[in-house]
Each structure stands twice: as structure tokens, then as C-alpha cells.
Scaffold this active site. Structure first.
Site, PDB file in Angstrom:
ATOM      1  N   TYR A  73      64.845 -44.304  -9.765  1.00 55.94           N
ATOM      2  CA  TYR A  73      63.737 -43.973  -9.174  1.00 55.94           C
ATOM      3  C   TYR A  73      63.548 -42.368  -8.762  1.00 55.94           C
ATOM      4  CZ  TYR A  73      61.025 -47.994 -10.401  1.00 55.94           C
ATOM      5  OH  TYR A  73      60.448 -49.212 -11.061  1.00 55.94           O
ATOM      6  N   ARG A  76      63.467 -40.117 -11.443  1.00 51.74           N
ATOM      7  CA  ARG A  76      62.007 -40.077 -12.183  1.00 51.74           C
ATOM      8  C   ARG A  76      61.211 -39.370 -11.143  1.00 51.74           C
ATOM      9  NH1 ARG A  76      59.938 -45.821 -13.857  1.00 51.74           N
ATOM     10  NH2 ARG A  76      58.041 -44.368 -14.486  1.00 51.74           N
ATOM     11  N   ASN A 112      49.725 -45.063 -14.477  1.00 49.26           N
ATOM     12  CA  ASN A 112      50.862 -44.161 -14.257  1.00 49.26           C
ATOM     13  C   ASN A 112      51.128 -44.242 -12.534  1.00 49.26           C
ATOM     14  OD1 ASN A 112      50.502 -43.698 -16.733  1.00 49.26           O
ATOM     15  ND2 ASN A 112      49.327 -42.066 -16.652  1.00 49.26           N
ATOM     16  N   HIS A 133      49.776 -49.419 -10.381  1.00 52.20           N
ATOM     17  CA  HIS A 133      51.272 -49.767 -10.513  1.00 52.20           C
ATOM     18  C   HIS A 133      51.864 -48.813  -9.532  1.00 52.20           C
ATOM     19  CE1 HIS A 133      50.854 -51.082 -14.942  1.00 52.20           C
ATOM     20  NE2 HIS A 133      50.488 -51.882 -14.258  1.00 52.20           N
ATOM     21  N   SER A 203      49.199 -48.286 -24.700  1.00 52.01           N
ATOM     22  CA  SER A 203      49.379 -49.176 -25.706  1.00 52.01           C
ATOM     23  C   SER A 203      48.748 -50.503 -25.382  1.00 52.01           C
ATOM     24  CB  SER A 203      50.767 -49.547 -25.571  1.00 52.01           C
ATOM     25  OG  SER A 203      51.224 -50.149 -24.362  1.00 52.01           O
ATOM     26  N   GLU A 229      48.321 -42.881 -31.782  1.00 56.84           N
ATOM     27  CA  GLU A 229      48.628 -44.033 -32.674  1.00 56.84           C
ATOM     28  C   GLU A 229      47.442 -45.323 -32.436  1.00 56.84           C
ATOM     29  OE1 GLU A 229      52.130 -42.422 -33.027  1.00 56.84           O
ATOM     30  OE2 GLU A 229      51.933 -44.571 -33.690  1.00 56.84           O
TER      31      GLU A 229
HETATM   32  P1  OAD Z   1      53.200 -47.160 -23.251  1.00 52.46           P
HETATM   33  O1  OAD Z   1      54.470 -46.337 -23.520  1.00 52.46           O
HETATM   34  O2  OAD Z   1      53.078 -48.491 -23.543  1.00 52.46           O
HETATM   35  O3  OAD Z   1      52.329 -46.627 -24.305  1.00 52.46           O
HETATM   36  C1  OAD Z   1      51.840 -44.875 -24.229  1.00 52.46           C
HETATM   37  C2  OAD Z   1      50.844 -44.875 -25.065  1.00 52.46           C
HETATM   38  O4  OAD Z   1      50.364 -43.310 -25.181  1.00 52.46           O
HETATM   39  C3  OAD Z   1      51.345 -45.209 -26.468  1.00 52.46           C
HETATM   40  O5  OAD Z   1      50.054 -46.086 -27.020  1.00 52.46           O
HETATM   41  C4  OAD Z   1      51.262 -44.060 -27.465  1.00 52.46           C
HETATM   42  O6  OAD Z   1      50.735 -44.033 -28.599  1.00 52.46           O
HETATM   43  C5  OAD Z   1      50.490 -43.136 -26.614  1.00 52.46           C
HETATM   44  N1  OAD Z   1      50.647 -41.664 -26.518  1.00 52.46           N
HETATM   45  C6  OAD Z   1      51.780 -41.244 -26.477  1.00 52.46           C
HETATM   46  N2  OAD Z   1      51.507 -39.682 -26.798  1.00 52.46           N
HETATM   47  C7  OAD Z   1      50.405 -39.347 -26.350  1.00 52.46           C
HETATM   48  C8  OAD Z   1      49.597 -38.423 -25.993  1.00 52.46           C
HETATM   49  N3  OAD Z   1      49.956 -37.159 -26.047  1.00 52.46           N
HETATM   50  N4  OAD Z   1      48.178 -38.434 -25.779  1.00 52.46           N
HETATM   51  C9  OAD Z   1      47.721 -39.739 -25.738  1.00 52.46           C
HETATM   52  N5  OAD Z   1      48.337 -40.835 -25.982  1.00 52.46           N
HETATM   53  C10 OAD Z   1      49.646 -40.682 -26.173  1.00 52.46           C
HETATM   54  O7  OAD Z   1      52.678 -46.942 -22.016  1.00 52.46           O
HETATM   55  P2  OAD Z   1      51.543 -47.491 -20.924  1.00 52.46           P
HETATM   56  O8  OAD Z   1      50.607 -48.324 -21.922  1.00 52.46           O
HETATM   57  O9  OAD Z   1      51.279 -46.637 -20.042  1.00 52.46           O
HETATM   58  O10 OAD Z   1      54.441 -50.703 -16.195  1.00 52.46           O
HETATM   59  O11 OAD Z   1      52.567 -48.825 -20.359  1.00 52.46           O
HETATM   60  C11 OAD Z   1      51.966 -49.688 -19.450  1.00 52.46           C
HETATM   61  C12 OAD Z   1      52.674 -50.164 -18.329  1.00 52.46           C
HETATM   62  O12 OAD Z   1      54.015 -50.558 -18.911  1.00 52.46           O
HETATM   63  C13 OAD Z   1      53.498 -48.862 -17.544  1.00 52.46           C
HETATM   64  O13 OAD Z   1      52.458 -48.608 -16.310  1.00 52.46           O
HETATM   65  C14 OAD Z   1      54.724 -49.695 -17.071  1.00 52.46           C
HETATM   66  C15 OAD Z   1      55.057 -50.400 -18.276  1.00 52.46           C
HETATM   67  O14 OAD Z   1      55.700 -51.588 -17.868  1.00 52.46           O
HETATM   68  C16 OAD Z   1      55.182 -50.782 -14.937  1.00 52.46           C
HETATM   69  O15 OAD Z   1      55.927 -50.113 -14.594  1.00 52.46           O
HETATM   70  C17 OAD Z   1      54.477 -51.847 -13.947  1.00 52.46           C
END
Ligand code: OAD
Length: 253
Positions: A73, A76, A112, A133, A203, A229
């Protein structure tokens, strides 16, 4: 007035957004990608590629090896402090400003933990804002649950201790942990009420954050997705733009 329904989806989405008296926004790691912060699931740069988060971002990992979890952490935390909000974060602040100026409702829920929405000015125009989160810049007393801001990275000793002398953990929701109840309830209500919900850079795989969009779909609100995506939500959204957050949000202004 003749309600010209443009064939251009972006124009129609902009009209819906401008008309909406209540707007809710859900963001994920994708909105911070253009600020240089890796997402979770992108194959190339994602944290999954370099670490196995379940082995790090979980209560058992922390119980097993608090030092290692804190090292990850602290790493990050350093990255995040170097990052800057991008046009996607800034565009959402402008939408908040317009909605609050018009005495409408605005709610931003982010998954985020990088605090970039706050740095961009979210919440400063009176809109409601929840970090579902948690936030990398804070730590929590393991006994009293009191939350304290972390010192600058160069002064950070891990694990940090609270003024009461108790060890502190990252103020982050780990896998298998509950989200802050109050924040999630407020978010649920906002997405149920939303005339328009923006879903940006996620996602939509992780619950219960992803279920917020179902609230808007259920009450007939318009869902606008911005993601380079396709996601499993894309077919259910009224609009789904294959664009990055920076471009997509600016295109909606
Ligand atoms: P993900 O990594 O699952 O998804 C990221 C999304 O952003 C994907 O659908 C990509 O296609 C999209 N993406 C990539 N580049 C991009 C850009 N320039 N502009 C817009 N979109 C873009 O991340 P999260 O969905 O945030 O939880 O994941 C959700 C949670 O999973 C996180 O908060 C974390 C993780 O477990 C905890 O830490 C509890």
C-alpha cells in the site's frame, strides 16, 4: 418545442444529461488510467499482472503479514500522490457544478481509492461524493476504528500507529469486507432516483458497487457508459461509448 431527436448518439446522450434533474455517476479504475494509475484487470498494466491482489488486499493477507501488505500500500500511496487528475475527473466536476447551479441533484460514487476526484474538486460544488472502497491516503486504528490521514510517503513508517498507540491498517475495503454502510445506502438511493447514470471506467464486475447501476435501470433511468472496452453492462445501457474517460466525459459537456 419540437423535440429533435438527433441520430447522433453522443448528441442524444448530451441532451439526456442536460435535461436530467438528478445525475448519479459510478467510476472505476479506468478513469484514473490516463493519470498513470494501473487498473485492476487490464491484462498489460493491471495490478493483477504484477501482484495477486487477493494475496495482498485481504484481511487474511494482512493478518498473516501486515508488513508486506503495508509495503504494497505504501508503494501505491507513493504512485497516487504523484498522479494528477485528468480531463475525465475535471469533466465530472464541471457536470457537478452545472447540476448544483441548476438546483438539481448530483451524486458521485467511486470505487477508486486514489483520491483523484477530490483533488479535481468533486464535492466542492455541493454534490454528494462517496469513496465506496476507501482511500489510500488514510489509515484506520484497528481497535477504535478512528481514521487518520497518512503522513507524506517519506515520513511513513509501516505499520503506522494511531495517537492512541494502536496499530493502524489501510483505510481500504478489502475483498470480502463490507462497504461503509452509510455511504452505500446514500449511493443506492441516488442511483434509484437518477434520471441519468454515468458509468465510467469500470468493468462492473465487483459487487455491490456494480449493483448500483441496476437501481437506475430498474427505475427507468438512462444509463450512459464510457469505456474503451465492451463490458457485460454495455448491452443494457441506453448509450455505451467506446471512448476513454477523458474524451468521453469531455464529449458529454
Ligand atoms: P477494472 O480494472 O476491473 O476495470 C477497469 C475498466 O476500465 C475496464 O473495463 C477497462 O476497459 C476500463 N478502462 C481502461 N482504460 C480506460 C480509460 N482510459 N478510460 C475509461 N475506461 C478505461 O477496475 P474496476 O472496475 O474499478 O476493489 O474494479 C473494481 C474493483 O475491483 C476495484 O475497486 C477493486 C477491485 O477489486 C477493491 O479494491 C475492493
Amino acid at each position: 418545442m419540437f423535440n429533435f431527436v438527433s441520430s447522433d448518439p453522443l448528441k442524444r446522450a448530451r441532451q439526456e444529461l442536460n435535461k436530467a434533474t438528478s445525475v448519479a455517476v459510478l467510476t472505476g479504475a479506468g478513469i484514473s488510467a490516463e493519470s498513470g494509475i494501473p487498473t485492476f484487470r487490464d491484462a498489460l498494466t493491471g495490478h493483477w499482472a504484477r501482484f495477486n491482489p487477493e494475496d495482498l488486499a485481504s484481511p487474511d493477507a494482512y493478518a498473516r503479514d501486515p508488513e508486506m501488505v503495508w509495503q504494497w500500500y505504501a508503494e501505491r500511496y507513493k504512485d497516487v500522490l504523484k498522479a494528477k487528475p485528468n480531463a475525465g475527473h475535471q469533466g465530472l466536476v464541471e457536470i457537478e457544478r452545472r447540476k448544483m447551479h441548476a438546483k438539481h441533484k448530483f451524486f458521485l460514487a467511486t470505487q477508486n481509492v486514489d483520491g483523484l476526484h477530490t483533488r479535481a474538486g468533486s464535492g466542492r460544488h455541493g454534490g454528494d461524493y462517496v469513496e465506496l472502497h476507501g482511500n489510500l491516503k488514510f489509515a484506520r486504528d484497528e481497535q477504535t476504528e478512528e481514521v487518520y490521514p497518512l503522513p507524506q510517503p517519506e515520513d511513513l513508517k509501516v505499520p503506522p500507529f494511531s495517537p492512541a498507540g494502536h496499530r493502524m491498517r489501510p483505510h481500504i475495503v478489502w475483498f470480502g469486507e463490507m462497504l461503509p454502510a452509510n455511504g452505500f445506502q446514500r449511493a443506492k438511493h441516488a442511483f434509484r432516483e437518477a434520471k441519468v447514470a454515468l458509468v465510467i471506467g469500470t468493468s462492473s464486475l465487483v459487487q455491490p458497487a456494480a449493483s448500483l447501476i441496476q437501481e437506475t435501470l430498474y427505475t427507468g433511468g438512462t444509463v450512459i457508459e464510457i469505456n474503451p472496452e465492451e463490458t457485460h453492462l454495455s448491452d443494457h445501457a441506453a448509450f455505451s461509448f467506446r471512448m476513454t474517460a477523458a474524451k468521453g466525459v469531455q464529449a458529454l459537456l
